[in-house]
Design a protein around this motif. Structure first.
Motif, PDB file in Angstrom:
ATOM      1  N   ARG A 248       0.812  -1.212   0.000  1.00  0.00           N
ATOM      2  CA  ARG A 248       0.000   0.000   0.000  1.00  0.00           C
ATOM      3  C   ARG A 248       0.849   1.267   0.000  1.00  0.00           C
ATOM      4  O   ARG A 248       1.844   1.360   0.700  1.00  0.00           O
ATOM      5  CB  ARG A 248      -0.915  -0.024   1.221  1.00  0.00           C
ATOM      6  CG  ARG A 248      -1.642   1.288   1.497  1.00  0.00           C
ATOM      7  CD  ARG A 248      -2.616   1.132   2.646  1.00  0.00           C
ATOM      8  NE  ARG A 248      -3.720   0.276   2.272  1.00  0.00           N
ATOM      9  CZ  ARG A 248      -4.435  -0.429   3.134  1.00  0.00           C
ATOM     10  NH1 ARG A 248      -4.127  -0.407   4.411  1.00  0.00           N
ATOM     11  NH2 ARG A 248      -5.438  -1.179   2.721  1.00  0.00           N
ATOM     12  N   THR A 332      -7.995  -4.311  -4.631  1.00  0.00           N
ATOM     13  CA  THR A 332      -8.401  -5.313  -3.656  1.00  0.00           C
ATOM     14  C   THR A 332      -9.042  -6.475  -4.402  1.00  0.00           C
ATOM     15  O   THR A 332     -10.004  -6.279  -5.150  1.00  0.00           O
ATOM     16  CB  THR A 332      -9.417  -4.733  -2.651  1.00  0.00           C
ATOM     17  OG1 THR A 332      -8.799  -3.679  -1.904  1.00  0.00           O
ATOM     18  CG2 THR A 332      -9.919  -5.808  -1.699  1.00  0.00           C
ATOM     19  N   ASN A 396      -4.425  -5.790  -1.610  1.00  0.00           N
ATOM     20  CA  ASN A 396      -5.276  -6.395  -0.581  1.00  0.00           C
ATOM     21  C   ASN A 396      -5.943  -7.667  -1.096  1.00  0.00           C
ATOM     22  O   ASN A 396      -6.457  -7.697  -2.214  1.00  0.00           O
ATOM     23  CB  ASN A 396      -6.374  -5.404  -0.157  1.00  0.00           C
ATOM     24  CG  ASN A 396      -5.815  -4.060   0.281  1.00  0.00           C
ATOM     25  OD1 ASN A 396      -4.813  -3.998   0.986  1.00  0.00           O
ATOM     26  ND2 ASN A 396      -6.451  -2.984  -0.146  1.00  0.00           N
ATOM     27  N   ASN A 443      -1.862  -7.067   2.307  1.00  0.00           N
ATOM     28  CA  ASN A 443      -2.775  -7.166   3.434  1.00  0.00           C
ATOM     29  C   ASN A 443      -3.775  -8.282   3.150  1.00  0.00           C
ATOM     30  O   ASN A 443      -4.227  -8.436   2.009  1.00  0.00           O
ATOM     31  CB  ASN A 443      -3.532  -5.842   3.647  1.00  0.00           C
ATOM     32  CG  ASN A 443      -2.588  -4.696   3.910  1.00  0.00           C
ATOM     33  OD1 ASN A 443      -1.850  -4.690   4.881  1.00  0.00           O
ATOM     34  ND2 ASN A 443      -2.605  -3.705   3.030  1.00  0.00           N
ATOM     35  N   TYR A 445      -7.446 -10.064   4.527  1.00  0.00           N
ATOM     36  CA  TYR A 445      -8.615  -9.673   5.316  1.00  0.00           C
ATOM     37  C   TYR A 445      -9.628 -10.803   5.474  1.00  0.00           C
ATOM     38  O   TYR A 445      -9.811 -11.624   4.578  1.00  0.00           O
ATOM     39  CB  TYR A 445      -9.336  -8.495   4.651  1.00  0.00           C
ATOM     40  CG  TYR A 445      -8.526  -7.222   4.571  1.00  0.00           C
ATOM     41  CD1 TYR A 445      -8.635  -6.230   5.546  1.00  0.00           C
ATOM     42  CD2 TYR A 445      -7.650  -7.005   3.510  1.00  0.00           C
ATOM     43  CE1 TYR A 445      -7.905  -5.055   5.464  1.00  0.00           C
ATOM     44  CE2 TYR A 445      -6.906  -5.835   3.418  1.00  0.00           C
ATOM     45  CZ  TYR A 445      -7.033  -4.866   4.400  1.00  0.00           C
ATOM     46  OH  TYR A 445      -6.300  -3.711   4.317  1.00  0.00           O
TER      47      TYR A 445
END
Length: 643
Positions: A248, A332, A396, A443, A445
């Protein structure tokens, strides 16, 4: 003395020479003159000789005096040295006597002091503790299990209260398979250290036993067998082993969108100022062989096995992610487990319901499933780990969709909450380790919907809050990692855009049945609790990865709802992005009363288009002011205070 003799000899010779000379008067006169000269020279030579003798005599006397003085000085120095040496010897004898006396005292006191030291050591020594059925499993706590890149080793730090009684003085470190809960048949340890209340193991990273998908535990030897005295722990920083570190970057806005792939080649995303985009990846699409001759099947070798990926489909994702990345948009990707030709991807407890839901629980419960999940995660993370590759950078990764909605979006047979979450956590960690060990800056999630604390058992689903609690405990129990939360705070009901209207389902407290953009702070407040923080004490990343508002009640009302939601997200420091669904209406959703797009199905712009475009710019107030009248406020401070 030699000089005087030489002078006398010279005078005698001169006299004899003169006697032989002419006897005339002149000769006599010359003889007289010469005699005078001779006598004069004799006087001069005599005087010179006398001076020389005097100087010589004086030198002898002076030398003798200097010699005598030197002797005197040397004798005095010698006497001083002798006196000093005697004094020093006396001092040394005195010091030696004192030391001998002190040593003697110490020798005499040693037994008492030794006993005192032993007693002090015994007081400080950790107590010995007998192992029992109750204390064995958790006797040792693994405080940290990490890759140390500088040492190129795995470092495992442990702590305990006391020292367990066992066959020897050692703790033993074991590496076990991911699905194992204990030692089982493992008989080869990878490290040993003396037992203490704090112990650190260091072991080289090379070798099959050192693997990010394996777990580590501590054991002792008891009655000739190894007995585990800790719970197993994974390596918690797999990113330290990653080849890539692309992640990011700071963006100028939190504004995001579920993009329309048919509009990627247009300038619309640039015009809208989109900074975040989401895109779905159903695994059935990417797995298997290519069906055209242009894009060959991609064979991906991972951990000694080969996996096939559809080259044609992957080229489509390359285009999508490449364009988004080139526009400076953070990407993402959402991994979805639909029905495919690979049943090992679907959890065994979900296979009975195949065909009843669009997506199913990922299978992390057996080795075949874990191998496939790891290969998928690694392949995708590697393919989309560089902004300069032309294929794009995915920052992401979201694992599944709204997993608390078990029946609709993450199907599995109904089981108790702990079992359900534990099975998801297994699959999540496999994806996490595979992705992070490839691109350490990604990342990863967990996905939840807006049903926060509804307590509606008849629905057959679970509450997001309960899922979070159990998921956090499960992850921490086997090694805390930096997971994030992707939540969907849609309005209640979905078909109404009136976020600001009061409802019994939306409260400003942690026990609220639902979370929407009216009370989204409940989620971020909850995530700020100590038990949810990362190992570094930071609040985990929270993204609002999907929400939207229908225009079926009017396009201006839809636009006002979008502004309201963005203002709330913008004011909340713990929200990283808000991604609205969607860029263009989906026909199948319109039939359900959900016309969520900024564009109509034909591509024409709704009223919300320009509102979305300008709401995060300097001209924002000129475009968003209308929403205050619809919401019934005079200023945005009225809705974002204390949020």
């Amino acid at each position: 003395m030699n000089l005087k003799k030489k002078i006398a000899d010279w005078i005698t010779k001169e006299k004899k020479r003169k006697q032989k000379a002419d006897g005339s008067t002149l000769g006599q006169e010359m003889k007289v003159a010469e005699d005078k000269a001779v006598r004069k020279k004799a006087k001069i030579y005599g005087a010179a000789a006398a001076l020389c003798l005097a100087a010589l005599f004086a030198g002898v006397i002076t030398g003798r005096m200097l010699l005598e003085r030197k002797v005197t000085v040397l004798q005095a120095a010698r006497m001083d040295r002798e006196q000093s040496g005697q004094a020093k010897a006396e001092e040394e004898r005195a010091a030696a006597g004192k030391a001998a006396k002190e040593q003697g005292n110490r020798i005499l006191e040693f037994p008492a002091q030794s006993a005192k030291n032993v007693l002090e050591a015994l007081k400080k020594r950790p107590p010995s503790v007998e192992l029992t059925e109750e204390n064995t499993e958790d006797f040792v706590q693994i405080a940290s299990c990490k890759i140390d890149s500088e040492l190129d080793k795995i470092v495992v730090e442990t702590s305990a209260q006391g020292i367990p009684v066992s066959d020897d003085k050692y703790y033993y470190l074991f590496s076990i398979k991911a699905l194992a809960n204990g030692l089982g048949e493992e008989v080869s340890y990878i490290g040993q250290e003396y037992k203490d209340e704090r112990v650190e193991f260091q072991t080289a990273r090379s070798g099959a036993a050192i693997d990010i998908f394996r777990k580590f535990l501590v054991a002792v030897k008891k009655d000739g067998e190894y007995v585990a005295v800790s719970r197993p722990s994974y390596i918690t920083n797999p990113g330290a082993a990653a080849k890539y570190h692309s992640g990011r970057k700071e963006t100028s806005s939190k504004k995001g969108l579920l993009v329309d792939p048919n509009k990627l080649r247009t300038s619309e995303l640039d015009d809208l100022g989109v900074k975040h985009a989401s895109y779905n990846i159903p695994v059935s699409r990417i797995l298997g062989s290519s069906t055209d001759g242009i894009h060959p099947t991609i064979q991906y070798n991972y951990r000694g096995k080969s996996y096939s990926f559809n080259g044609q489909v992957m080229s489509e994702y390359d285009l999508v992610f490449g364009i988004l990345t080139s526009k400076g948009i953070e990407v993402t990707a959402i991994l979805l487990n639909d029905i495919s030709a690979y049943p090992q991807l679907i959890h065994p407890m979900a296979r009975s319901g195949m065909g009843s839901a669009p997506y199913y629980a990922f299978n992390g419960s057996d080795e075949a499933g874990q191998e496939y999940l790891a290969a998928i995660g690694s392949f995708l993370a590697e393919r989309y780990s560089s902004a300069s590759s032309g294929r794009g950078l995915v920052t992401n990764w979201i694992i599944g969709n709204e997993i608390n909605a078990r029946k609709e979006w993450n199907y599995m047979e109904h089981v108790d909450l702990e079992t359900y979450v534990k099975e998801y956590a297994k699959a999540f960690r496999v994806f996490y380790n595979a992705i992070k060990s490839t691109n350490g800056s990604c990342n990863v999630y967990i996905s939840l919907d807006q049903q926060w604390d509804r307590n509606n058992a008849s629905s057959g689903n679970y509450d997001a809050r309960d899922i979070l609690d159990v998921f956090n405990r499960e992850i921490k129990a086997e090694g805390n990692i930096d997971w994030g939360l992707a939540i969907h705070p849609y309005n209640v009901p979905l078909t109404t855009p009136y976020i600001w209207n009061a409802t019994k389902y939306v409260k400003a407290s942690a026990d609220t049945p639902m979370v929407t953009m009216a009370n989204i702070h409940i989620v971020t407040d909850y995530m700020q609790q100590e038990q949810f923080l990362t190992e570094e004490g930071e609040v985990r990343s929270v993204i609002l990865s999907e929400l939207g508002y229908t225009s079926s009640k009017g396009e201006e009302v839809q636009a006002a709802a979008i502004v309201y939601a963005y203002k709330m997200a913008e004011a909340n420091e713990h929200i990283d992005s808000i991604l609205f669904s969607r860029q263009t209406d989906a026909v199948e959703e319109i039939a359900q009363g959900l016309a969520l797009g900024l564009n109509r199905p034909d591509g024409s712009h709704k009223y919300a288009y320009n509102i979305y475009k300008y709401m995060d710019t300097e001209q924002g107030e000129n475009y968003t002011g209308f929403a205050k009248n619809i919401i019934g406020i005079s200023g945005w401070g009225e809705v974002i205070k204390n949020r």
